[in-house]
Design a protein around this motif. Structure first.
Motif, PDB file in Angstrom:
ATOM      1  N   ILE A 112      51.821  38.516  35.655  1.00 32.10           N
ATOM      2  CA  ILE A 112      52.493  37.643  36.248  1.00 32.10           C
ATOM      3  C   ILE A 112      53.731  36.981  35.337  1.00 32.10           C
ATOM      4  N   VAL A 113      53.945  37.567  34.467  1.00 32.86           N
ATOM      5  CA  VAL A 113      55.057  36.933  33.763  1.00 32.86           C
ATOM      6  C   VAL A 113      56.412  37.132  34.458  1.00 32.86           C
ATOM      7  N   ASN A 114      56.593  38.363  34.992  1.00 32.34           N
ATOM      8  CA  ASN A 114      57.691  38.630  35.858  1.00 32.34           C
ATOM      9  C   ASN A 114      57.674  37.820  37.316  1.00 32.34           C
ATOM     10  N   SER A 115      56.751  36.971  37.574  1.00 30.84           N
ATOM     11  CA  SER A 115      56.747  36.358  38.905  1.00 30.84           C
ATOM     12  C   SER A 115      56.589  37.164  40.021  1.00 30.84           C
ATOM     13  N   PRO A 116      55.749  38.304  39.828  1.00 31.58           N
ATOM     14  CA  PRO A 116      55.618  39.338  41.245  1.00 31.58           C
ATOM     15  C   PRO A 116      54.935  38.457  42.455  1.00 31.58           C
ATOM     16  N   PRO A 117      55.386  38.503  43.558  1.00 30.85           N
ATOM     17  CA  PRO A 117      54.916  37.870  44.810  1.00 30.85           C
ATOM     18  C   PRO A 117      53.268  38.431  45.130  1.00 30.85           C
ATOM     19  N   ILE A 118      53.126  39.447  44.547  1.00 29.78           N
ATOM     20  CA  ILE A 118      51.798  40.221  44.751  1.00 29.78           C
ATOM     21  C   ILE A 118      50.885  40.437  43.410  1.00 29.78           C
ATOM     22  N   LEU A 119      49.714  40.114  43.461  1.00 27.99           N
ATOM     23  CA  LEU A 119      48.984  40.271  42.268  1.00 27.99           C
ATOM     24  C   LEU A 119      47.716  41.199  42.530  1.00 27.99           C
ATOM     25  N   ILE A 120      47.622  42.556  42.192  1.00 27.88           N
ATOM     26  CA  ILE A 120      46.650  43.250  42.265  1.00 27.88           C
ATOM     27  C   ILE A 120      45.596  43.094  41.134  1.00 27.88           C
ATOM     28  N   ALA A 121      44.316  42.819  41.404  1.00 30.14           N
ATOM     29  CA  ALA A 121      43.210  42.828  40.351  1.00 30.14           C
ATOM     30  C   ALA A 121      42.314  44.018  40.506  1.00 30.14           C
ATOM     31  N   ASP A 122      42.225  44.955  39.739  1.00 28.01           N
ATOM     32  CA  ASP A 122      41.229  46.049  40.116  1.00 28.01           C
ATOM     33  C   ASP A 122      39.808  45.795  38.880  1.00 28.01           C
ATOM     34  N   GLU A 123      38.834  45.415  39.711  1.00 32.24           N
ATOM     35  CA  GLU A 123      37.504  45.248  38.994  1.00 32.24           C
ATOM     36  C   GLU A 123      37.961  44.325  37.752  1.00 32.24           C
ATOM     37  N   PRO A 124      38.521  43.014  37.731  1.00 32.08           N
ATOM     38  CA  PRO A 124      39.080  42.472  36.388  1.00 32.08           C
ATOM     39  C   PRO A 124      37.813  41.933  35.845  1.00 32.08           C
ATOM     40  N   THR A 125      36.631  41.517  36.520  1.00 28.15           N
ATOM     41  CA  THR A 125      35.627  41.038  35.881  1.00 28.15           C
ATOM     42  C   THR A 125      34.564  41.951  35.528  1.00 28.15           C
ATOM     43  N   GLY A 126      34.700  43.397  35.925  1.00 33.48           N
ATOM     44  CA  GLY A 126      33.816  44.539  35.690  1.00 33.48           C
ATOM     45  C   GLY A 126      33.112  44.489  34.227  1.00 33.48           C
ATOM     46  N   ASN A 127      33.684  44.340  33.266  1.00 30.65           N
ATOM     47  CA  ASN A 127      33.201  44.392  31.884  1.00 30.65           C
ATOM     48  C   ASN A 127      32.925  43.052  31.079  1.00 30.65           C
ATOM     49  N   LEU A 128      32.722  41.979  31.850  1.00 31.49           N
ATOM     50  CA  LEU A 128      32.613  40.632  31.379  1.00 31.49           C
ATOM     51  C   LEU A 128      31.289  39.944  31.689  1.00 31.49           C
ATOM     52  N   ASP A 129      30.832  39.089  30.870  1.00 31.37           N
ATOM     53  CA  ASP A 129      29.613  38.520  31.161  1.00 31.37           C
ATOM     54  C   ASP A 129      29.883  37.420  32.263  1.00 31.37           C
ATOM     55  N   PRO A 130      28.824  36.806  33.002  1.00 26.70           N
ATOM     56  CA  PRO A 130      29.019  35.902  34.262  1.00 26.70           C
ATOM     57  C   PRO A 130      29.785  34.838  33.902  1.00 26.70           C
ATOM     58  N   GLU A 131      29.466  34.153  32.638  1.00 23.54           N
ATOM     59  CA  GLU A 131      30.411  32.961  32.568  1.00 23.54           C
ATOM     60  C   GLU A 131      31.823  33.170  32.090  1.00 23.54           C
ATOM     61  N   THR A 132      32.119  34.577  31.517  1.00 23.41           N
ATOM     62  CA  THR A 132      33.552  34.762  31.087  1.00 23.41           C
ATOM     63  C   THR A 132      34.174  35.169  32.360  1.00 23.41           C
ATOM     64  N   ALA A 133      33.526  35.975  33.434  1.00 20.51           N
ATOM     65  CA  ALA A 133      33.768  36.546  34.768  1.00 20.51           C
ATOM     66  C   ALA A 133      34.370  35.130  35.613  1.00 20.51           C
ATOM     67  N   TRP A 134      33.725  34.178  35.600  1.00 19.88           N
ATOM     68  CA  TRP A 134      34.010  32.899  36.278  1.00 19.88           C
ATOM     69  C   TRP A 134      35.209  32.223  35.861  1.00 19.88           C
ATOM     70  N   GLY A 135      35.335  32.206  34.375  1.00 18.26           N
ATOM     71  CA  GLY A 135      36.560  31.609  33.731  1.00 18.26           C
ATOM     72  C   GLY A 135      37.982  32.505  34.313  1.00 18.26           C
ATOM     73  N   ILE A 136      37.923  33.763  34.469  1.00 19.24           N
ATOM     74  CA  ILE A 136      38.801  34.719  34.943  1.00 19.24           C
ATOM     75  C   ILE A 136      39.071  34.450  36.482  1.00 19.24           C
ATOM     76  N   MET A 137      37.838  34.026  37.108  1.00 18.19           N
ATOM     77  CA  MET A 137      38.195  33.896  38.459  1.00 18.19           C
ATOM     78  C   MET A 137      38.937  32.695  38.769  1.00 18.19           C
ATOM     79  N   GLU A 138      38.686  31.426  37.960  1.00 19.51           N
ATOM     80  CA  GLU A 138      39.386  30.375  38.155  1.00 19.51           C
ATOM     81  C   GLU A 138      40.903  30.560  37.617  1.00 19.51           C
ATOM     82  N   VAL A 139      41.356  31.257  36.736  1.00 18.35           N
ATOM     83  CA  VAL A 139      42.832  31.599  36.449  1.00 18.35           C
ATOM     84  C   VAL A 139      43.196  32.329  37.662  1.00 18.35           C
ATOM     85  N   LEU A 140      42.646  33.314  38.300  1.00 19.48           N
ATOM     86  CA  LEU A 140      43.156  33.851  39.586  1.00 19.48           C
ATOM     87  C   LEU A 140      43.333  32.902  40.671  1.00 19.48           C
ATOM     88  N   ARG A 141      42.466  32.153  40.726  1.00 23.08           N
ATOM     89  CA  ARG A 141      42.377  31.187  42.055  1.00 23.08           C
ATOM     90  C   ARG A 141      43.681  30.184  41.777  1.00 23.08           C
TER      91      ARG A 141
END
Length: 231
Positions: free
Chosen positions: A152-181
């Motif tokens: 996101i550092v170049n401020s793109p209007p679109i962000l595609i996330a391909d299985e961004p939580t697939g390798n993460l434990d549930p608590e960490t995954a929710w932290g990532i979802m908060e960032v995306l939200r």
């Protein structure tokens, strides 16, 4: 923002990845793309990134028909789309700061702009204190936060996330979802391919379900899958 019009994709070996797909994603939406492995989710992402071309149909990013874009203009099209992968793809010999700055350097950003933007996105993903750490000093969740910041550092209007939580434990995954939200709340359109049923069901965002290369369901505030009632 993203539009597929009668898009089909057939590979040279005869495999049909997509069949007559029509979809429209508006500016500022948060959309989950769900479905079994091999359903066509990755093909949709590759088509948006211009890594593949459709066999039939048209694809628009904004007002641009990217199916007609010449090869020399593809890098400029891709600047409109930030991508976060499941496997992070960080450069091991660069610090967190340098990994993110590199994404700006390759598009020719001015050093002053880099010095301004990198600390800003590090703060957004809550990694300011890790700026001068190397990837092997980070946890899995921190790796993914760096990958998001880089996307996101170049401020793109679109962000595609391909299985961004697939390798993460549930608590960490929710932290990532908060960032995306949070990124989505700031106006970025987010398209996330995922198998994470619990995340999709709790977040209540738009859900596009794909099976065997066809869209079988498109719902506002949808769920990962509907229970099948046996009569």
């Amino acid at each position: 923002m993203i539009q597929f019009i009668n898009v089909s994709k057939e590979y040279k070996n005869g495999a049909k990845a997509l069949s007559n797909v029509n979809l429209s994603i508006k500016k500022g939406e948060f959309v989950f793309l769900v479905g079994p492995s091999g359903a066509g989710k990755s093909t949709i992402i590759k088509l948006i990134l211009k890594e593949e071309d459709p066999t039939e149909g048209k694809i628009y990013l904004g007002d641009t028909d990217i199916t007609k874009v010449k090869n020399r203009k593809i890098p400029y099209i891709r600047r409109k789309v930030g991508v976060v992968f499941q496997d992070f793809r960080l450069l091991p010999n660069k610090t967190v700061y340098e990994n993110i700055a590199f994404a700006m350097e390759i598009v020719g950003a001015h050093p002053k702009e880099i010095r301004r933007n990198v600390p800003m996105v590090l703060s957004m993903v809550d990694l300011s204190r890790k700026a001068y750490c190397y990837p092997d000093e980070l946890s899995g969740g921190e790796h993914q936060r760096v990958a998001i910041a880089r996307a996101i550092v170049n401020s793109p209007p679109i962000l595609i996330a391909d299985e961004p939580t697939g390798n993460l434990d549930p608590e960490t995954a929710w932290g990532i979802m908060e960032v995306l939200r949070d990124i989505n709340r700031r106006g970025t359109t987010v398209l996330m391919a995922t198998h994470a049923k619990d995340i999709v069901d709790v977040m209540k965002k738009r859900v596009i379900a794909i099976e065997s290369g066809k869209i079988v369901r498109d719902e506002e505030k949808g769920v990962y899958e509907h229970e099948i009632s046996h009569i």
